[in-house]
Scaffold this motif. Structure first.
Motif, mmCIF file in Angstrom:
data_model
loop_
_atom_site.group_PDB
_atom_site.id
_atom_site.type_symbol
_atom_site.label_atom_id
_atom_site.label_comp_id
_atom_site.label_asym_id
_atom_site.label_seq_id
_atom_site.Cartn_x
_atom_site.Cartn_y
_atom_site.Cartn_z
ATOM 1 N N LYS A 1 6.607 42.591 51.811
ATOM 2 C CA LYS A 1 7.763 41.840 52.295
ATOM 3 C C LYS A 1 7.711 40.376 51.890
ATOM 4 C CE LYS A 1 10.222 40.879 56.644
ATOM 5 N NZ LYS A 1 10.220 41.145 58.105
ATOM 6 N N PHE A 2 6.508 39.860 51.699
ATOM 7 C CA PHE A 2 6.335 38.434 51.431
ATOM 8 C C PHE A 2 6.204 38.119 49.944
ATOM 9 C CE2 PHE A 2 4.669 39.474 55.629
ATOM 10 C CZ PHE A 2 5.357 38.583 56.422
ATOM 11 N N LEU B 1 2.473 36.895 58.239
ATOM 12 C CA LEU B 1 1.726 37.073 56.989
ATOM 13 C C LEU B 1 0.225 36.950 57.237
ATOM 14 C CD1 LEU B 1 1.576 37.421 53.931
ATOM 15 C CD2 LEU B 1 1.949 34.965 53.687
ATOM 16 N N TRP C 1 8.953 35.340 65.081
ATOM 17 C CA TRP C 1 9.935 35.164 64.018
ATOM 18 C C TRP C 1 9.385 34.276 62.911
ATOM 19 C CZ3 TRP C 1 14.146 37.774 62.880
ATOM 20 C CH2 TRP C 1 14.804 38.501 63.878
ATOM 21 N N ASN C 2 8.169 33.791 63.082
ATOM 22 C CA ASN C 2 7.525 32.923 62.086
ATOM 23 C C ASN C 2 6.864 33.794 61.025
ATOM 24 O OD1 ASN C 2 5.655 31.237 60.682
ATOM 25 N ND2 ASN C 2 5.766 29.769 62.350
ATOM 26 N N ASP C 3 7.416 33.769 59.803
ATOM 27 C CA ASP C 3 6.894 34.606 58.723
ATOM 28 C C ASP C 3 5.453 34.248 58.361
ATOM 29 O OD1 ASP C 3 9.170 36.094 58.529
ATOM 30 O OD2 ASP C 3 10.042 34.916 56.887
ATOM 31 N N THR C 4 5.100 32.968 58.472
ATOM 32 C CA THR C 4 3.734 32.560 58.148
ATOM 33 C C THR C 4 2.733 33.209 59.090
ATOM 34 O OG1 THR C 4 4.545 30.427 57.332
ATOM 35 C CG2 THR C 4 2.186 30.585 57.831
ATOM 36 N N ASP D 1 9.623 48.113 58.660
ATOM 37 C CA ASP D 1 8.645 47.612 59.635
ATOM 38 C C ASP D 1 8.596 48.500 60.866
ATOM 39 O OD1 ASP D 1 8.093 45.560 57.940
ATOM 40 O OD2 ASP D 1 9.188 44.024 59.064
#
Length: 266
Positions: free
Chosen positions: A120-121, A19, A13-16, A77
């Motif tokens: 998305k980012f 990415l 769940w961590n977007d970083t 996704d």
């Protein structure tokens, strides 16, 4: 076991983290497309595919499929992950027959879809996409008219020059493609020059050049220019509306503040 599941869910769940995985996958795909044939590149690419499959599984288990599917990005996704996962099939389909029909190559090409995930980012992407959708919707009639014009001109040009310049206008599909090139001012002078090379009549040469100049003027300068200007105008007006709305809200707040100050003075 529960601690492991929580840690796994937190990680995916961590977007970083996602990415970073997407960027690394982009680098691997770039190197593969560039012609680098390092031994472990395909293994890394498949590893990233599996990571994305785990991510989808974790999020579906956390939210439930119905709730997960409500989000547009989750839907994208999911579809991209399922399609790109087909590339894993290359390890199970290595027969000569399958290679002959290019099935493995098609499967491998699906991995490029994973690059879409980096969108998305991008900040404020949804607002930009909405502006494009509004612009396309507003100019749909103009675009339809433009494509009708392109079709008519392409058929006329094919009829006139299919025998003279078969490399450009041998059939309607080639004619549409090369007429569109002229509309975009791409090779607009090369095509008529190749047609008029060796022409026995100066009058015919000038008529051909005039014909393509007319096509360029109405299709390229007016047609493409009109569509481009309308798209830019609609997208700019959408941003202007947002600015005006904020100014209106600010004006109302100033008026409210002024009213309260006047009441205190009284």
């Amino acid at each position: 076991m529960n601690k492991f599941k929580r840690a796994l869910a937190k990680l995916f769940w961590n977007d970083t983290f996602i990415l970073i995985i997407v960027i690394l996958n982009c680098v691997v795909i770039f190197l593969q497309c560039y012609g680098a044939h390092f031994k472990y590149l395909s293994y890394w690419d498949n590893f990233f595919t599996i990571i994305f499959m785990i991510e989808v599984t974790v999020k579906v288990n956390s939210l439930g499929f119905k709730e997960y599917w409500k989000d547009r990005w989750n839907r994208r996704d999911y579809v991209i992950t399922v399609i790109s996962a087909l590339s894993l099939g290359q390890f199970f389909y290595e027969s000569t027959f399958v290679d002959t029909i290019g099935f493995v190559t098609v499967l491998r090409s699906f991995r490029a879809l994973k690059l879409i995930r980096i969108l998305k980012f991008i900040p404020n992407l949804s607002s930009f996409v909405k502006s494009i959708q509004l612009a396309v919707k507003t100019t749909s009639i103009i675009m339809l008219a433009f494509f009708i014009l392109l079709f008519i001109v392409s058929i006329m040009t094919c009829t006139l020059f299919r025998n003279v310049a078969p490399e450009y206008f041998a059939n309607p599909i080639d004619s549409i493609y090369n007429t569109f090139r002229i509309f975009t001012v791409e090779g607009w002078y090369e095509i008529p020059d190749s047609i008029t090379d060796g022409a026995s009549s100066a009058v015919m040469t000038n008529l051909v050049r005039l014909y393509f100049c007319v096509i360029l003027f109405f299709g390229g300068i007016i047609g493409m220019g009109l569509i481009t200007s309308l798209l830019v105008d609609v997208m700019a007006s959408d941003n202007n509306d947002e600015v005006l709305e904020k100014m209106k809200s600010l004006e109302e707040k100033i008026n409210e503040l002024s009213r309260k100050l006047d009441e205190k003075k009284e």
